[in-house]
Design an enzyme around this catalytic site. Structure first.
Site, PDB file in Angstrom:
ATOM      1  N   ASN A  73      -5.376  -2.093   6.419  1.00  0.00           N
ATOM      2  CA  ASN A  73      -4.516  -1.335   5.757  1.00  0.00           C
ATOM      3  C   ASN A  73      -3.655  -1.600   4.566  1.00  0.00           C
ATOM      4  OD1 ASN A  73      -4.125  -0.750   9.013  1.00  0.00           O
ATOM      5  ND2 ASN A  73      -3.551   1.022   7.941  1.00  0.00           N
ATOM      6  N   VAL A  84      -0.855  -0.401   0.233  1.00  0.00           N
ATOM      7  CA  VAL A  84      -0.454   0.077   1.638  1.00  0.00           C
ATOM      8  C   VAL A  84      -0.853   1.253   2.231  1.00  0.00           C
ATOM      9  CG1 VAL A  84       1.253  -0.336   3.487  1.00  0.00           C
ATOM     10  CG2 VAL A  84       1.407  -2.030   1.449  1.00  0.00           C
ATOM     11  N   CYS A  85      -1.888   1.193   2.932  1.00  0.00           N
ATOM     12  CA  CYS A  85      -2.443   2.470   3.663  1.00  0.00           C
ATOM     13  C   CYS A  85      -1.445   2.807   5.000  1.00  0.00           C
ATOM     14  CB  CYS A  85      -3.995   2.312   3.758  1.00  0.00           C
ATOM     15  SG  CYS A  85      -4.584   3.916   4.402  1.00  0.00           S
ATOM     16  N   LEU A  86      -0.637   3.603   5.026  1.00  0.00           N
ATOM     17  CA  LEU A  86       0.052   3.825   6.250  1.00  0.00           C
ATOM     18  C   LEU A  86       0.525   5.391   6.541  1.00  0.00           C
ATOM     19  CD1 LEU A  86       1.193   2.082   8.533  1.00  0.00           C
ATOM     20  CD2 LEU A  86       3.205   1.900   7.254  1.00  0.00           C
TER      21      LEU A  86
END
Length: 332
Positions: free
Chosen positions: A118, A125-127
């Site tokens: 993530n 930021v992968c969220l």
């Protein structure tokens, strides 16, 4: 806006003025609308400040800016039981002009290392909670309910967790695959811990502004535990992420990959010297750890290398004799 302090008298929440190295300082120069007292966005951000000042856990610290209320910096201390233990993970955030209709922009200070599926090496930021990943409806940003505190706690619990390998996208669609990929997960933890150590070195050399004192105090406090964990992991006394808080690894031997061992043998002296420069050890401690560095990891590594050389020669001799015998019998 009173905030709790930790054992080093560091306030978990504080308002500061130096914003020079914040990731979002250039894209968001025009923040007049957000800073205008009485505006809806201003009121919402002030509510966020109050929540953070009152409710931050021991392992999260936040700095906000008196002249740029649209910006925020947070650090999360890596939790025990994970490959992120004892590390520091910094995030820069920016409130958009329509906040809270849209979630904050978030950037991870990666120093070029991708330590999680993530968290990318470029800081992305992968969220789901900030709408940078699909996710279910209840996992996405909800303007009426979502907060920065919720976001920080989600990163701590869901991203910097004990098995980050399973954070990858495939895990959501094939959850049963976890059972067959435990070894892959453990191998990934080894890579993550090594990158965690490399990140520590970068932070000691270039600590983010307004956290310089915090970085120094944290690594002075945790230096011995970090070095002991490196030693235990390299010598198979504990699996990565299972180093004990009491300073002792598992008593039983566990398998350690050659790659992790070689990496930690290289990183251990670098960490040691960085901690010494950081003032982590007294004179007697420093000398003892120097001896451990010389006679522990490094000596054991030399022994293993000599063993491999000797066994290589033995197998080479056996192969030579076998080939000679085979040629003789073939001629006859």
């Amino acid at each position: 806006m009173a905030a709790a302090t930790d054992k080093n008298n560091m306030e978990r929440f504080d308002v500061v003025s130096d914003v020079a190295d914040h990731y979002f300082i250039l894209p968001n120069q025009d923040s007049e609308g957000l800073s205008r007292v009485g505006s809806d966005v201003y009121k919402k951000i002030m509510r966020e400040w109050k929540i953070l000042a009152r409710s931050l856990p021991d392992s999260i610290y936040v700095r906000v800016y008196e002249k740029r209320i649209d910006l925020l910096r947070a650090v999360i201390v890596g939790a025990a039981g994970t490959p992120y233990h004892d590390g520091l993970f910094f995030f820069d955030m920016a409130f958009p002009p329509d906040y809270p209709a849209s979630p904050p922009d978030v950037h991870y200070r990666s120093y070029g290392y991708a330590i999680n599926p993530n968290l990318y090496s470029d800081g992305h930021v992968c969220l789901s909670l900030i709408n940078t990943w699909l996710g279910r409806k209840h996992e996405r940003w909800e303007p009426a309910r979502s907060t920065v505190l919720q976001l920080l706690l989600s990163i701590q619990a869901l991203v910097l967790n004990e098995k980050p390998f399973f954070n990858d996208v495939w895990s959501e669609f094939f959850p049963l695959g976890r059972f067959f990929l435990i070894d892959r997960s453990q191998a990934y933890n080894e890579v993550v811990f090594a990158l965690n150590c490399r990140t520590m070195l970068c932070q000691l050399r270039h600590p983010p502004r307004n956290f310089q004192t915090f970085v120094v105090a944290h690594f002075r406090d945790r230096a011995r535990a970090i070095l002991s964990a490196c030693d235990d992991y390299a010598n198979g006394r504990a699996r990565v992420g299972n180093y004990g808080e009491a300073g002792e690894g598992w008593k039983s031997k566990v398998r350690v990959s050659a790659k992790l061992r070689e990496t930690l043998v290289m990183l251990y002296p670098q960490l040691f010297e960085a901690f010494v420069l950081n003032g982590a050890f007294l004179g007697c401690d420093e000398e003892r750890l120097r001896m451990e560095k010389r006679d522990g990891l490094c000596k054991s590594n030399v022994t293993r290398r000599k063993y491999r050389v000797i066994m290589g020669k033995v197998f080479g001799r056996i192969k030579s004799i076998y080939n000679s015998t085979f040629k003789t019998s073939h001629k006859s």
